[in-house]
Design an enzyme around this catalytic site. Structure first.
Site, PDB file in Angstrom:
ATOM      1  CB  ILE A  18      -1.021   0.030   1.168  1.00  0.00           C
ATOM      2  CG1 ILE A  18      -0.321   0.010   2.531  1.00  0.00           C
ATOM      3  CG2 ILE A  18      -2.016  -1.107   1.041  1.00  0.00           C
ATOM      4  CD1 ILE A  18      -1.251   0.335   3.704  1.00  0.00           C
ATOM      5  CB  THR A  44      -6.240  -0.108  17.609  1.00  0.00           C
ATOM      6  OG1 THR A  44      -5.980  -0.420  18.970  1.00  0.00           O
ATOM      7  CG2 THR A  44      -5.399   1.111  17.252  1.00  0.00           C
ATOM      8  CG  ASP A  45      -8.734  -0.692  22.458  1.00  0.00           C
ATOM      9  OD1 ASP A  45      -7.617  -0.927  21.928  1.00  0.00           O
ATOM     10  OD2 ASP A  45      -9.165  -1.360  23.418  1.00  0.00           O
ATOM     11  CD  GLU A  46      -2.910  -0.928  21.411  1.00  0.00           C
ATOM     12  OE1 GLU A  46      -1.803  -0.378  21.443  1.00  0.00           O
ATOM     13  OE2 GLU A  46      -3.056  -2.151  21.276  1.00  0.00           O
ATOM     14  CE1 TYR A 100      -1.068  -0.750  15.408  1.00  0.00           C
ATOM     15  CE2 TYR A 100      -1.734  -0.713  17.710  1.00  0.00           C
ATOM     16  CZ  TYR A 100      -1.993  -1.029  16.391  1.00  0.00           C
ATOM     17  OH  TYR A 100      -3.194  -1.620  16.051  1.00  0.00           O
ATOM     18  CB  SER A 101      -1.614   3.918  19.858  1.00  0.00           C
ATOM     19  OG  SER A 101      -0.646   4.512  20.691  1.00  0.00           O
ATOM     20  CE  LYS A 110      -4.727   0.965  12.930  1.00  0.00           C
ATOM     21  NZ  LYS A 110      -4.924   0.265  11.621  1.00  0.00           N
ATOM     22  N   PRO A 139       6.748 -14.977  29.343  1.00  0.00           N
ATOM     23  CG  PRO A 139       7.368 -13.845  27.383  1.00  0.00           C
ATOM     24  CD  PRO A 139       6.901 -15.170  27.890  1.00  0.00           C
TER      25      PRO A 139
HETATM   26  P1  NAD Z   1      -1.232  -8.400  11.423  1.00  0.00           P
HETATM   27  O1  NAD Z   1       0.070  -7.780  11.771  1.00  0.00           O
HETATM   28  O2  NAD Z   1      -1.488  -9.817  11.778  1.00  0.00           O
HETATM   29  O3  NAD Z   1      -1.476  -8.283   9.839  1.00  0.00           O
HETATM   30  C1  NAD Z   1      -1.172  -7.139   9.106  1.00  0.00           C
HETATM   31  C2  NAD Z   1      -1.163  -7.521   7.621  1.00  0.00           C
HETATM   32  O4  NAD Z   1      -0.878  -6.329   6.869  1.00  0.00           O
HETATM   33  C3  NAD Z   1      -0.077  -8.547   7.248  1.00  0.00           C
HETATM   34  O5  NAD Z   1      -0.616  -9.533   6.412  1.00  0.00           O
HETATM   35  C4  NAD Z   1       0.978  -7.712   6.517  1.00  0.00           C
HETATM   36  O6  NAD Z   1       1.688  -8.465   5.546  1.00  0.00           O
HETATM   37  C5  NAD Z   1       0.109  -6.633   5.890  1.00  0.00           C
HETATM   38  N1  NAD Z   1       0.868  -5.417   5.601  1.00  0.00           N
HETATM   39  C6  NAD Z   1       1.716  -4.750   6.435  1.00  0.00           C
HETATM   40  N2  NAD Z   1       2.269  -3.701   5.795  1.00  0.00           N
HETATM   41  C7  NAD Z   1       1.734  -3.684   4.540  1.00  0.00           C
HETATM   42  C8  NAD Z   1       1.905  -2.847   3.415  1.00  0.00           C
HETATM   43  N3  NAD Z   1       2.734  -1.801   3.444  1.00  0.00           N
HETATM   44  N4  NAD Z   1       1.193  -3.117   2.287  1.00  0.00           N
HETATM   45  C9  NAD Z   1       0.351  -4.177   2.222  1.00  0.00           C
HETATM   46  N5  NAD Z   1       0.172  -5.027   3.268  1.00  0.00           N
HETATM   47  C10 NAD Z   1       0.853  -4.780   4.407  1.00  0.00           C
HETATM   48  O7  NAD Z   1      -2.324  -7.430  12.038  1.00  0.00           O
HETATM   49  P2  NAD Z   1      -3.782  -7.755  12.612  1.00  0.00           P
HETATM   50  O8  NAD Z   1      -3.683  -8.096  14.027  1.00  0.00           O
HETATM   51  O9  NAD Z   1      -4.464  -8.680  11.665  1.00  0.00           O
HETATM   52  O10 NAD Z   1      -4.439  -6.313  12.511  1.00  0.00           O
HETATM   53  C11 NAD Z   1      -5.156  -5.904  11.336  1.00  0.00           C
HETATM   54  C12 NAD Z   1      -5.661  -4.499  11.541  1.00  0.00           C
HETATM   55  O11 NAD Z   1      -6.496  -4.438  12.691  1.00  0.00           O
HETATM   56  C13 NAD Z   1      -4.544  -3.473  11.793  1.00  0.00           C
HETATM   57  O12 NAD Z   1      -4.874  -2.300  11.097  1.00  0.00           O
HETATM   58  C14 NAD Z   1      -4.571  -3.249  13.300  1.00  0.00           C
HETATM   59  O13 NAD Z   1      -4.147  -1.953  13.608  1.00  0.00           O
HETATM   60  C15 NAD Z   1      -6.049  -3.438  13.593  1.00  0.00           C
HETATM   61  N6  NAD Z   1      -6.372  -3.923  14.957  1.00  0.00           N
HETATM   62  C16 NAD Z   1      -5.776  -5.057  15.447  1.00  0.00           C
HETATM   63  C17 NAD Z   1      -6.130  -5.526  16.718  1.00  0.00           C
HETATM   64  C18 NAD Z   1      -5.522  -6.788  17.291  1.00  0.00           C
HETATM   65  O14 NAD Z   1      -5.788  -7.096  18.459  1.00  0.00           O
HETATM   66  N7  NAD Z   1      -4.767  -7.558  16.537  1.00  0.00           N
HETATM   67  C19 NAD Z   1      -7.070  -4.817  17.483  1.00  0.00           C
HETATM   68  C20 NAD Z   1      -7.657  -3.659  16.933  1.00  0.00           C
HETATM   69  C21 NAD Z   1      -7.301  -3.241  15.648  1.00  0.00           C
HETATM   70  P1  TYD Z   2      -0.014  -7.507  22.934  1.00  0.00           P
HETATM   71  O1  TYD Z   2      -0.575  -8.840  22.581  1.00  0.00           O
HETATM   72  O2  TYD Z   2       1.315  -7.107  22.398  1.00  0.00           O
HETATM   73  O3  TYD Z   2      -1.143  -6.431  22.522  1.00  0.00           O
HETATM   74  P2  TYD Z   2      -1.215  -4.833  22.842  1.00  0.00           P
HETATM   75  O4  TYD Z   2       0.113  -4.361  23.238  1.00  0.00           O
HETATM   76  O5  TYD Z   2      -1.654  -4.296  21.524  1.00  0.00           O
HETATM   77  O6  TYD Z   2      -2.264  -4.673  23.913  1.00  0.00           O
HETATM   78  O7  TYD Z   2       0.054  -7.374  24.520  1.00  0.00           O
HETATM   79  C1  TYD Z   2      -1.090  -7.559  25.318  1.00  0.00           C
HETATM   80  C2  TYD Z   2      -0.686  -7.257  26.748  1.00  0.00           C
HETATM   81  O8  TYD Z   2       0.229  -8.270  27.191  1.00  0.00           O
HETATM   82  C3  TYD Z   2       0.035  -5.944  26.899  1.00  0.00           C
HETATM   83  O9  TYD Z   2      -0.358  -5.343  28.133  1.00  0.00           O
HETATM   84  C4  TYD Z   2       1.507  -6.319  26.953  1.00  0.00           C
HETATM   85  C5  TYD Z   2       1.474  -7.704  27.594  1.00  0.00           C
HETATM   86  N1  TYD Z   2       2.520  -8.649  27.154  1.00  0.00           N
HETATM   87  C6  TYD Z   2       3.254  -9.358  28.105  1.00  0.00           C
HETATM   88  O10 TYD Z   2       3.063  -9.210  29.318  1.00  0.00           O
HETATM   89  N2  TYD Z   2       4.183 -10.267  27.662  1.00  0.00           N
HETATM   90  C7  TYD Z   2       4.441 -10.448  26.340  1.00  0.00           C
HETATM   91  O11 TYD Z   2       5.334 -11.268  25.990  1.00  0.00           O
HETATM   92  C8  TYD Z   2       3.675  -9.726  25.365  1.00  0.00           C
HETATM   93  C9  TYD Z   2       3.922  -9.905  23.895  1.00  0.00           C
HETATM   94  C10 TYD Z   2       2.725  -8.829  25.827  1.00  0.00           C
END
Ligand code: NAD
Ligand code: TYD
Length: 355
Positions: A67, A134-136, A159-160, A163, A214
């Site tokens: 993208i 994200t809620d972050e 990150y947040s 976003k 961890p």
């Molecule tokens: P993920 O890291 O598992 O997947 C991200 C995908 O995006 C991967 O397949 C990666 O190859 C692709 N990608 C990254 N950079 C790219 C680029 N430049 N061009 C094209 N593709 C690219 O992430 P996820 O956990 O599936 O999250 C998906 C979305 O949801 C994200 O926008 C994240 O911010 C949002 N989100 C995630 C969570 C969560 O708990 N995982 C919660 C709320 C919102």
């Molecule tokens: P994570 O899955 O990285 O999601 P996010 O940071 O987006 O909330 O982490 C979830 C919570 O777990 C966060 O408070 C950080 C904590 N955490 C650990 O305690 N140990 C770990 O190894 C990881 C990856 C996260």
């Protein structure tokens, strides 16, 4: 109700994207085509969609493209007559954003901008641009209170912040150019196909392998856990039914301290895989490690609006969802092994040429 013919899903080879594509094909009445645009970073794995690619040969297209590449974005909009976008592609891991924020800025902000520009330039045929966020973006809560759609933005990590920036850009394209957009801000997801750098899959696999579990700081940070398929149904509901320009927060109504999540997962691995060879419970592998810098204390979502407007609800509880997830990682050894050993990268290099 909106109708879509050619949906561009970005980041569809990632955790939520792959679950979302499978959900739309298998659990909704969608009859059109999905074009999955993914650059296959370390977090992208086409093996997560092997079943979908085999079953929906006419309706599923994979585009190995980035993208950040404006020309690739424009080509894909035109080649597939895109009429709607579900934008998930992002760098998604907070810890990586702390160590190297560069890709977060380029993909999450500039990449989103490229998609918005392409959509705006073709707005006569764009029905919807949905942004998965994200809620972050709302920062951190104390011990009480909830995030809602009106909570002010206060992101803390790179990150947040990236976003939050992309959310603002998406809204600006509605307010300035009239692009039909919706946004969903979701809490922590878990479930099948999640890359084992995030808490739950990391703990499942380390527990299975008898490695340390961890826990950052004292493990008292709170997250609101949502089963990924419940998130997918929320995204689809918003895409189909929400008014253009609207935002919905999505949560699990499932607040847990990290230490309690880790203990529950360790106990489930004991239950399904038996105890460690020494006979000790896997909880004994818990290791408290240095805290994450700027670690947000608590996230919790009040998703009353989504529930009231569309009768959306979560189907999984922590009890059912955690058990399903642990079983999935135990039953899908091939996917786990290739991700764990890094073999999936060699397979991608052999089979997927970037366009
Ligand atoms: P993920 O890291 O598992 O997947 C991200 C995908 O995006 C991967 O397949 C990666 O190859 C692709 N990608 C990254 N950079 C790219 C680029 N430049 N061009 C094209 N593709 C690219 O992430 P996820 O956990 O599936 O999250 C998906 C979305 O949801 C994200 O926008 C994240 O911010 C949002 N989100 C995630 C969570 C969560 O708990 N995982 C919660 C709320 C919102
Ligand atoms: P994570 O899955 O990285 O999601 P996010 O940071 O987006 O909330 O982490 C979830 C919570 O777990 C966060 O408070 C950080 C904590 N955490 C650990 O305690 N140990 C770990 O190894 C990881 C990856 C996260």
């Amino acid at each position: 109700m909106r109708k879509f013919n050619n949906i561009l899903v970005t980041g569809g080879a990632g955790f939520i994207g792959s679950n979302f594509i499978r959900y739309v094909f298998e659990k909704t009445d969608f009859k059109g085509r999905i074009i999955n645009m993914d650059s296959l970073t370390y977090a992208g794995n086409p093996a997560s969609l092997e079943d979908v690619a085999a079953r929906y040969t006419e309706r599923y297209v994979f585009e190995h493209a980035d993208i950040r590449d404006k020309e690739a974005v424009e080509r894909i909009f035109d080649e597939y007559d895109i009429d709607s976008v579900c934008h998930l592609a992002a760098e998604s891991h907070v810890d990586r954003s702390i160590v190297s924020p560069d890709d977060f800025i380029q993909t999450n902000i500039v990449g989103t901008f490229n998609l918005l520009q392409a959509a705006k330039e073709r707005d006569d045929r764009i029905t919807l641009f949905h942004h998965v966020s994200t809620d972050e973006v709302y920062g951190s809560l104390g011990d009480t209170g909830f995030f809602t759609e009106t909570t002010p933005y206060m992101p803390h990590s790179p990150y947040s912040a990236s976003k939050a920036s992309s959310d603002h850009l998406v809204r600006a394209y509605h307010d300035t150019y009239g692009l039909p957009i919706t946004i969903s801000n979701c809490s922590n997801n878990y479930g099948p196909y999640q890359f084992p750098e995030k808490l739950i899959p990391l703990i499942i696999l380390n527990a299975l392998e008898g490695k340390p579990l961890p826990v950052y700081g004292e493990g008292i940070n709170v997250r609101d856990w949502l089963y990924v398929e419940d998130h997918c149904s929320a995204i689809w509901t918003v895409m189909k039914e929400a008014k253009a320009s609207e935002t919905y927060v999505v949560g699990g109504r499932c607040e847990l301290r990290n230490i309690d999540v880790v203990k529950r997962i360790a106990a489930l691995v004991d239950e399904f895989a038996g105890p460690l060879p020494s006979g000790a419970p896997r909880e004994s592998l818990i290791t408290f490690v240095k805290d994450r810098p700027g670690h947000d204390h608590r996230y919790a979502i009040d998703c009353t609006r989504l529930e009231n407007d569309f009768s959306w609800t979560q189907t999984e509880t922590a009890e059912s969802g955690f058990a399903k997830t642990v079983k999935w990682y135990l039953d899908n050894n091939e996917w786990v092994k290739s991700v764990r050993t890094g073999e999936y990268r060699q397979w991608i290099e052999k089979n997927y040429e970037k366009r």
